[in-house]
Design a protein around this motif. Structure first.
Motif, PDB file in Angstrom:
ATOM      1  N   VAL A  77       6.391  -2.993  -6.682  1.00 17.65           N
ATOM      2  CA  VAL A  77       7.318  -2.218  -5.850  1.00 17.65           C
ATOM      3  C   VAL A  77       6.944  -0.744  -5.994  1.00 17.65           C
ATOM      4  N   ALA A  78       6.957  -0.020  -4.889  1.00  6.59           N
ATOM      5  CA  ALA A  78       6.752   1.428  -4.900  1.00  6.59           C
ATOM      6  C   ALA A  78       7.894   2.068  -4.124  1.00  6.59           C
TER       7      ALA A  78
ATOM      8  N   LEU B 250      10.532   1.994   0.671  1.00  6.50           N
ATOM      9  CA  LEU B 250      10.102   1.033  -0.358  1.00  6.50           C
ATOM     10  C   LEU B 250       8.855   0.276   0.107  1.00  6.50           C
ATOM     11  N   GLY B 251       7.864   0.250  -0.761  1.00  3.63           N
ATOM     12  CA  GLY B 251       6.662  -0.548  -0.490  1.00  3.63           C
ATOM     13  C   GLY B 251       6.657  -1.775  -1.386  1.00  3.63           C
TER      14      GLY B 251
ATOM     15  N   VAL C   7       7.220  -7.282   4.248  1.00  7.01           N
ATOM     16  CA  VAL C   7       5.892  -7.273   4.854  1.00  7.01           C
ATOM     17  C   VAL C   7       5.538  -5.889   5.386  1.00  7.01           C
ATOM     18  N   ARG C   8       6.548  -5.041   5.564  1.00  7.08           N
ATOM     19  CA  ARG C   8       6.292  -3.664   6.007  1.00  7.08           C
ATOM     20  C   ARG C   8       7.113  -2.729   5.131  1.00  7.08           C
ATOM     21  N   PRO C   9       6.770  -1.440   5.104  1.00  2.83           N
ATOM     22  CA  PRO C   9       7.580  -0.509   4.314  1.00  2.83           C
ATOM     23  C   PRO C   9       9.030  -0.548   4.794  1.00  2.83           C
ATOM     24  N   LEU C  10       9.953  -0.493   3.844  1.00  2.21           N
ATOM     25  CA  LEU C  10      11.372  -0.659   4.171  1.00  2.21           C
ATOM     26  C   LEU C  10      12.100   0.658   3.925  1.00  2.21           C
TER      27      LEU C  10
ATOM     28  N   ALA D 273       0.830  -1.201   0.000  1.00  2.00           N
ATOM     29  CA  ALA D 273       0.000   0.000   0.000  1.00  2.00           C
ATOM     30  C   ALA D 273       0.869   1.256   0.000  1.00  2.00           C
ATOM     31  N   GLU D 274       0.391   2.280  -0.686  1.00  2.00           N
ATOM     32  CA  GLU D 274       1.166   3.493  -0.882  1.00  2.00           C
ATOM     33  C   GLU D 274       1.227   4.360   0.382  1.00  2.00           C
ATOM     34  N   LEU D 275       0.107   4.505   1.100  1.00  2.00           N
ATOM     35  CA  LEU D 275       0.103   5.425   2.245  1.00  2.00           C
ATOM     36  C   LEU D 275       1.063   4.988   3.364  1.00  2.00           C
TER      37      LEU D 275
END
Ligand code: FAD
Ligand code: FES
Ligand code: FES
Lengths: 160, 288
Positions: free
Chosen positions: B195-196, B215-216, B220-223, B122-124
């Motif tokens: 990947v975002a 990085l999204g 499992v979580r934003p990095l 997810a982006e947010l």
């Protein structure tokens, strides 16, 4: 005992009061309780866009809202898009002209979505229109007729 | 297909919502419904009680508190895209929201719902990680603040108790000569990202003074790419510097699934990080 609520909402300008089971989606309520079957239920998990209606003027998935959440609000369905005298809206007219529909299953969602989108983006170009309907799946037309209709309707409405 | 029977509650205050959660064991909070309603319709979740936050006063809206944006959890994604203050102080947010589902889902979906659902792609959440946002959670014993770094506990599991709700998000804005870049790759527009990448840069006296890269979709979580951020600070912004920093993304541990291998995610991570940094350098002097 089923959990129910009495709700009152305006649909296409007409006030309706009815009892809804709280787990009923707005889409099912419109179709089964009010009897407006123009809104089509496809995937019922937010992906196909067929069930799109306008809630207080904004396009939303009616499968992802509970009917009770529309209590006190205004809903517009495909049945409410034509002009008051029964003639088709410029967008509906353009769908007719450009073969914007074949089987018609996606059409209610396409028309409600594009009605809201073109109102807010009267100058939309082809790319923007394609992005706007990226959440509306059509299995028949290949989209070209739909996009042409939307572009043509935007032009008519600008001139009109 | 429709949800299994439940009892519906529509509290009008956050206190009332929290009290209902404490009172009813098997309950689920309903925000924009764009993730929960599909799960209810498919009966992946079968709660006895649904507690609707849509009627609660005062937990939607955007407030500009000096250099921090205070965003109510029930603020719709559409409203984040239309808000003038966000456009000025954190323009990466409306830009990235273009990638969140479709305009029809953004008309209902909320920032709080996205952060609580915590889809890895997810982006947010990816943006909130870049900003080191702080989340306010309210429970029976009052409110507590959670730094975003401590928010994801595991796959789609935020640090929130069964009797707590998220009420607000504080986003500390960057000031000065700052730039932002958000890029994403997904199979179709509106799909969750494969990947975002969100990148924020601040430049002082010709040198990068601060960098954040999030990085999204890879884990499992934003990095956060700490090593690349550290490598950038003190350097002059430029294509070669960005390429070298982005190369560090190739070494990350990336998830694989039935469609996308971890090697492909690593390649995307490097390529998209480079693009996000170049984009950020190209809009320096804006506010991010
Ligand atoms: C077709 C489609 C495409 C989508 N594409 C994307 C995409 O590309 N990227 C993306 O990020 N999202 C995407 N989404 C999901 C996004 O639209 C949702 O808005 C978001 O994931 C959840 O927000 P919501 O407000 O709808 O929350 P809900 O669905 O109401 O809730 C989600 C979860 O969070 C919990 N919750 C919500 N608010 C709170 C709160 N304040 N306190 C405690 N718990 C809470 C709920 O109990 C539930 O478990 C898509 C959805 C659809 C239908
Ligand atoms: S039926 Fe609502 S989106 Fe498919
Ligand atoms: S006309 Fe048949 S699905 Fe679009």
């Amino acid at each position: 005992m089923a959990d129910t609520r009495d709700i009152t909402l305006t649909v296409n300008g007409e006030s309706h009061t009815a009892t809804a089971e709280t787990r009923t989606s707005l889409g099912d309520f419109l179709r089964h309780t009010i009897g407006l079957t123009g809104t089509h239920m496809g995937c019922e998990h937010g992906v196909c866009g067929a069930c799109t209606v306008l809630l207080d003027g904004e396009a939303v998935r009616s499968c992802l809202m509970l009917a009770v959440q529309a209590n006190g609000h205004e809903v517009t369905t495909i049945e409410g898009l034509a002009n008051a005298d029964g003639t088709l809206s410029p967008l509906q007219e353009a769908f007719w002209e450009h073969h914007g529909l074949q089987c018609g299953f996606c059409t209610p969602g396409m028309l409600t979505s594009l009605t809201a989108f073109l109102r807010d983006h009267p100058d939309a170009d082809e790319k923007e229109i394609r992005e706007a309907i990226s959440g509306n799946i059509c299995r028949c037309t290949g989209y070209q007729g739909i996009v042409n209709a939307a572009l043509d309707a935007a032009k008519t409405m600008q001139e009109g | 297909m429709k949800p299994a029977p439940f009892t519906y509650h529509d509290p009008t205050t956050a206190d009332e919502a929290v009290a209902l959660l404490a009172q009813h064991e098997d309950s689920k909070v309903l925000a924009g419904g764009q993730s929960l309603m599909p799960m209810l319709n498919m009966r992946f979740v079968v709660p006895d009680h649904v507690i609707d936050l849509n009627g609660i006063e005062g937990i939607a809206g955007i407030r500009d508190a000096r250099d921090t944006l205070e965003i109510g959890a029930m603020t719709r994604q559409r409203d984040l895209m239309r808000d003038g203050t966000i456009a000025e102080k954190a323009p990466i947010i409306p830009g990235a929201l273009n990638w969140v589902g479709h305009f029809q889902t953004r008309n209902r979906g909320t920032i709080g719902g996205s952060l609580c659902h915590l889809d890895p792609a997810a982006e947010l959440p990816c943006l909130m990680a870049a900003y080191d946002a702080t989340l306010t959670v309210q429970g029976p014993d009052g409110a507590r603040a959670v730094p975003f770094a401590e928010w994801p506990l595991a796959y789609m599991m935020p640090s929130i108790g069964p009797d707590e709700i998220l009420t607000a998000v504080s986003v500390p804005c960057w000031s000065g000569n700052v730039g932002h870049g958000f890029v994403e790759y997904a199979r179709r527009h509106g799909d969750f990202a494969i990947v975002a990448v969100a990148a924020l840069l601040a430049v002082e006296g010709g040198k990068i003074s601060r960098a954040a890269i999030s990085l999204g979709g890879v884990d499992v979580r934003p990095l956060r790419l700490d090593a690349a951020e550290a490598a950038l600070v003190g350097e002059a912004p430029g294509a070669d510097t960005f390429r070298a920093a982005a190369e560090l993304a190739r070494g990350i541990d990336a998830m694989s699934d039935a469609y996308v291998s971890s090697e492909y995610r690593q390649r995307l991570a490097a390529t998209l990080t480079e693009r996000a940094l170049n984009a950020a350098a190209n809009n320096l002097n804006g506010s991010a």
